[in-house]
Design a protein around this motif. Structure first.
Motif, PDB file in Angstrom:
ATOM      1  N   LEU A 152       0.821  -1.201   0.000  1.00 38.40           N
ATOM      2  CA  LEU A 152       0.000   0.000   0.000  1.00 38.40           C
ATOM      3  C   LEU A 152       0.858   1.256   0.000  1.00 38.40           C
ATOM      4  CD1 LEU A 152      -2.818  -0.906   2.558  1.00 38.40           C
ATOM      5  CD2 LEU A 152      -2.821  -1.142   0.073  1.00 38.40           C
ATOM      6  N   ASP A 153       0.427   2.219  -0.795  1.00 38.95           N
ATOM      7  CA  ASP A 153       1.019   3.548  -0.800  1.00 38.95           C
ATOM      8  C   ASP A 153      -0.122   4.513  -0.474  1.00 38.95           C
ATOM      9  OD1 ASP A 153      -0.481   4.069  -3.187  1.00 38.95           O
ATOM     10  OD2 ASP A 153       1.163   3.293  -4.406  1.00 38.95           O
ATOM     11  N   PRO A 154       0.136   5.815  -0.362  1.00 35.54           N
ATOM     12  CA  PRO A 154      -0.946   6.730   0.011  1.00 35.54           C
ATOM     13  C   PRO A 154      -2.163   6.650  -0.906  1.00 35.54           C
ATOM     14  CG  PRO A 154       1.147   7.838   0.274  1.00 35.54           C
ATOM     15  CD  PRO A 154       1.439   6.502  -0.379  1.00 35.54           C
ATOM     16  N   ARG A 155      -1.975   6.453  -2.213  1.00 35.73           N
ATOM     17  CA  ARG A 155      -3.106   6.378  -3.135  1.00 35.73           C
ATOM     18  C   ARG A 155      -3.922   5.112  -2.916  1.00 35.73           C
ATOM     19  NH1 ARG A 155      -5.378   4.473  -7.532  1.00 35.73           N
ATOM     20  NH2 ARG A 155      -3.862   2.855  -7.950  1.00 35.73           N
ATOM     21  N   THR A 156      -3.264   3.944  -2.902  1.00 36.79           N
ATOM     22  CA  THR A 156      -4.005   2.691  -2.751  1.00 36.79           C
ATOM     23  C   THR A 156      -4.612   2.558  -1.356  1.00 36.79           C
ATOM     24  OG1 THR A 156      -1.955   1.495  -2.256  1.00 36.79           O
ATOM     25  CG2 THR A 156      -2.742   1.447  -4.545  1.00 36.79           C
ATOM     26  N   LEU A 157      -3.952   3.147  -0.373  1.00 43.88           N
ATOM     27  CA  LEU A 157      -4.481   3.117   0.988  1.00 43.88           C
ATOM     28  C   LEU A 157      -5.857   3.776   1.049  1.00 43.88           C
ATOM     29  CD1 LEU A 157      -3.929   2.324   3.899  1.00 43.88           C
ATOM     30  CD2 LEU A 157      -2.688   4.470   4.182  1.00 43.88           C
ATOM     31  N   ARG A 158      -6.055   4.853   0.293  1.00 43.80           N
ATOM     32  CA  ARG A 158      -7.367   5.515   0.246  1.00 43.80           C
ATOM     33  C   ARG A 158      -8.446   4.556  -0.257  1.00 43.80           C
ATOM     34  NH1 ARG A 158      -4.246   9.758  -1.419  1.00 43.80           N
ATOM     35  NH2 ARG A 158      -4.594   9.308  -3.613  1.00 43.80           N
ATOM     36  N   GLY A 159      -8.094   3.702  -1.198  1.00 39.81           N
ATOM     37  CA  GLY A 159      -9.069   2.772  -1.754  1.00 39.81           C
ATOM     38  C   GLY A 159      -9.458   1.642  -0.822  1.00 39.81           C
ATOM     39  N   LEU A 160      -8.626   1.357   0.151  1.00 42.06           N
ATOM     40  CA  LEU A 160      -8.891   0.247   1.069  1.00 42.06           C
ATOM     41  C   LEU A 160      -9.301   0.739   2.458  1.00 42.06           C
ATOM     42  CD1 LEU A 160      -8.918  -2.786   0.820  1.00 42.06           C
ATOM     43  CD2 LEU A 160      -6.536  -2.835   1.548  1.00 42.06           C
ATOM     44  N   ALA A 161      -9.330   2.044   2.652  1.00 37.73           N
ATOM     45  CA  ALA A 161      -9.634   2.615   3.963  1.00 37.73           C
ATOM     46  C   ALA A 161     -11.143   2.642   4.218  1.00 37.73           C
ATOM     47  CB  ALA A 161      -9.034   4.013   4.080  1.00 37.73           C
ATOM     48  N   HIS A 162     -11.738   1.458   4.209  1.00 38.19           N
ATOM     49  CA  HIS A 162     -13.163   1.309   4.505  1.00 38.19           C
ATOM     50  C   HIS A 162     -13.376  -0.115   5.025  1.00 38.19           C
ATOM     51  CE1 HIS A 162     -17.476   1.007   4.063  1.00 38.19           C
ATOM     52  NE2 HIS A 162     -17.514   2.316   3.885  1.00 38.19           N
ATOM     53  N   PRO A 163     -14.017  -0.262   6.174  1.00 40.70           N
ATOM     54  CA  PRO A 163     -14.181  -1.608   6.755  1.00 40.70           C
ATOM     55  C   PRO A 163     -14.843  -2.613   5.816  1.00 40.70           C
ATOM     56  CG  PRO A 163     -14.823   0.074   8.340  1.00 40.70           C
ATOM     57  CD  PRO A 163     -14.569   0.781   7.034  1.00 40.70           C
ATOM     58  N   LEU A 164     -15.837  -2.187   5.067  1.00 37.10           N
ATOM     59  CA  LEU A 164     -16.528  -3.115   4.168  1.00 37.10           C
ATOM     60  C   LEU A 164     -15.616  -3.571   3.031  1.00 37.10           C
ATOM     61  CD1 LEU A 164     -19.070  -4.654   3.533  1.00 37.10           C
ATOM     62  CD2 LEU A 164     -19.949  -2.626   2.372  1.00 37.10           C
ATOM     63  N   ARG A 165     -14.775  -2.677   2.540  1.00 33.47           N
ATOM     64  CA  ARG A 165     -13.857  -3.053   1.460  1.00 33.47           C
ATOM     65  C   ARG A 165     -12.823  -4.063   1.958  1.00 33.47           C
ATOM     66  NH1 ARG A 165     -13.155   3.035  -0.713  1.00 33.47           N
ATOM     67  NH2 ARG A 165     -15.371   3.347  -1.061  1.00 33.47           N
ATOM     68  N   VAL A 166     -12.364  -3.891   3.171  1.00 28.23           N
ATOM     69  CA  VAL A 166     -11.431  -4.862   3.745  1.00 28.23           C
ATOM     70  C   VAL A 166     -12.098  -6.228   3.822  1.00 28.23           C
ATOM     71  CG1 VAL A 166     -10.179  -5.503   5.859  1.00 28.23           C
ATOM     72  CG2 VAL A 166     -10.073  -3.141   5.009  1.00 28.23           C
ATOM     73  N   ARG A 167     -13.347  -6.282   4.258  1.00 29.07           N
ATOM     74  CA  ARG A 167     -14.076  -7.546   4.397  1.00 29.07           C
ATOM     75  C   ARG A 167     -14.343  -8.184   3.031  1.00 29.07           C
ATOM     76  NH1 ARG A 167     -14.843 -12.068   6.130  1.00 29.07           N
ATOM     77  NH2 ARG A 167     -16.900 -12.806   6.628  1.00 29.07           N
ATOM     78  N   ILE A 168     -14.777  -7.382   2.050  1.00 25.97           N
ATOM     79  CA  ILE A 168     -15.034  -7.911   0.707  1.00 25.97           C
ATOM     80  C   ILE A 168     -13.757  -8.491   0.117  1.00 25.97           C
ATOM     81  CG2 ILE A 168     -15.553  -7.228  -1.677  1.00 25.97           C
ATOM     82  CD1 ILE A 168     -17.601  -5.223  -0.477  1.00 25.97           C
ATOM     83  N   LEU A 169     -12.670  -7.757   0.230  1.00 29.80           N
ATOM     84  CA  LEU A 169     -11.405  -8.231  -0.320  1.00 29.80           C
ATOM     85  C   LEU A 169     -10.975  -9.533   0.348  1.00 29.80           C
ATOM     86  CD1 LEU A 169      -9.105  -7.742  -2.299  1.00 29.80           C
ATOM     87  CD2 LEU A 169      -8.014  -6.301  -0.552  1.00 29.80           C
ATOM     88  N   GLN A 170     -11.170  -9.632   1.659  1.00 25.28           N
ATOM     89  CA  GLN A 170     -10.798 -10.859   2.358  1.00 25.28           C
ATOM     90  C   GLN A 170     -11.655 -12.035   1.903  1.00 25.28           C
ATOM     91  OE1 GLN A 170      -8.016 -10.866   4.437  1.00 25.28           O
ATOM     92  NE2 GLN A 170      -8.260 -13.004   3.889  1.00 25.28           N
ATOM     93  N   LEU A 171     -12.942 -11.816   1.691  1.00 30.53           N
ATOM     94  CA  LEU A 171     -13.811 -12.896   1.200  1.00 30.53           C
ATOM     95  C   LEU A 171     -13.360 -13.377  -0.172  1.00 30.53           C
ATOM     96  CD1 LEU A 171     -17.331 -11.606   2.308  1.00 30.53           C
ATOM     97  CD2 LEU A 171     -16.180 -13.682   3.111  1.00 30.53           C
ATOM     98  N   LEU A 172     -13.004 -12.458  -1.056  1.00 33.26           N
ATOM     99  CA  LEU A 172     -12.539 -12.856  -2.394  1.00 33.26           C
ATOM    100  C   LEU A 172     -11.205 -13.599  -2.307  1.00 33.26           C
ATOM    101  CD1 LEU A 172     -13.486  -9.666  -4.436  1.00 33.26           C
ATOM    102  CD2 LEU A 172     -14.603 -11.908  -4.503  1.00 33.26           C
ATOM    103  N   ARG A 173     -10.322 -13.184  -1.417  1.00 37.30           N
ATOM    104  CA  ARG A 173      -9.040 -13.875  -1.262  1.00 37.30           C
ATOM    105  C   ARG A 173      -9.231 -15.264  -0.670  1.00 37.30           C
ATOM    106  NH1 ARG A 173      -5.482  -8.787   1.060  1.00 37.30           N
ATOM    107  NH2 ARG A 173      -4.982  -7.882  -0.978  1.00 37.30           N
TER     108      ARG A 173
END
Length: 189
Positions: free
Chosen positions: A8-29
């Motif tokens: 993660l860098d400052p730009r990509t961190l903005r895209g993942l800085a949401h609890p639901l996005r973290v959960r969705i990404l983990q489910l897909l992984r």
């Protein structure tokens, strides 16, 4: 999944800085490609909300279309990377970093809670496997980094869980959670 980890860098961190996005990404992984509708059912959300967050994850490079699956209007998504790493955070990015870390910590706590709930129904061979333990050591920063590198090296020696590959007989996904954190809020007598 095409890449092992995203740093993660400052730009990509903005895209993942949401609890639901973290959960969705983990489910897909963890479980492989899925649709917004299927993810929404798992999360107890609307398809529209899940679809919005999938598009945001796509915009920042965390997920991509899975064209081999789906028909017509059914859009399947897959995780692009197996894991996420944050090496350094600049002070301007700390608010996004804090949101991300708190979402990750909540996900870890939920995993532990699910694992504890499953103890009575585990197969006999798995009944007493695992631990919820902690150890405290007195280390300097270099020793802390060295210990962390050794622990990661140990975990990396074992078979990776891959939702795209059939699991060998007798195996289960085993989640390894590791928190290596300095303690600064101690009250010393």
């Amino acid at each position: 999944m095409s890449n092992d980890r995203i740093h993660l860098d400052p730009r990509t961190l903005r895209g993942l800085a949401h609890p639901l996005r973290v959960r969705i990404l983990q489910l897909l992984r963890d479980h492989g490609p899925s649709t917004a509708t299927l993810l929404a059912q798992q999360l107890g959300l609307s398809s529209a909300a899940t679809s919005y967050h999938l598009r945001q994850l796509s915009l920042y490079g965390f997920v991509a279309d899975e064209p081999e699956q789906g028909t017509g209007r059914e859009r399947w998504w897959r995780a692009v990377h197996r894991g996420t790493t944050v090496d350094r955070v600049d002070p301007e990015s700390f608010p996004d970093f804090e949101i991300y870390l708190r979402a990750v910590a909540a996900e870890y706590a939920a995993r532990i809670d699910r694992a504890i709930s499953e103890i009575p129904t585990r197969p006999t061979a798995w009944a007493n496997v695992g631990t919820l333990s902690d150890w405290t050591r007195q280390l300097d920063p270099a020793e802390t980094e060295a210990m962390l590198a050794e622990l990661v090296e140990v975990v990396d020696r074992y078979r990776r869980a891959d939702p795209d590959t059939p699991a060998p007989d007798g195996t289960r996904r085993v989640q390894v959670q590791l928190q290596v954190l300095p303690v600064f809020d101690e009250v010393r007598a």
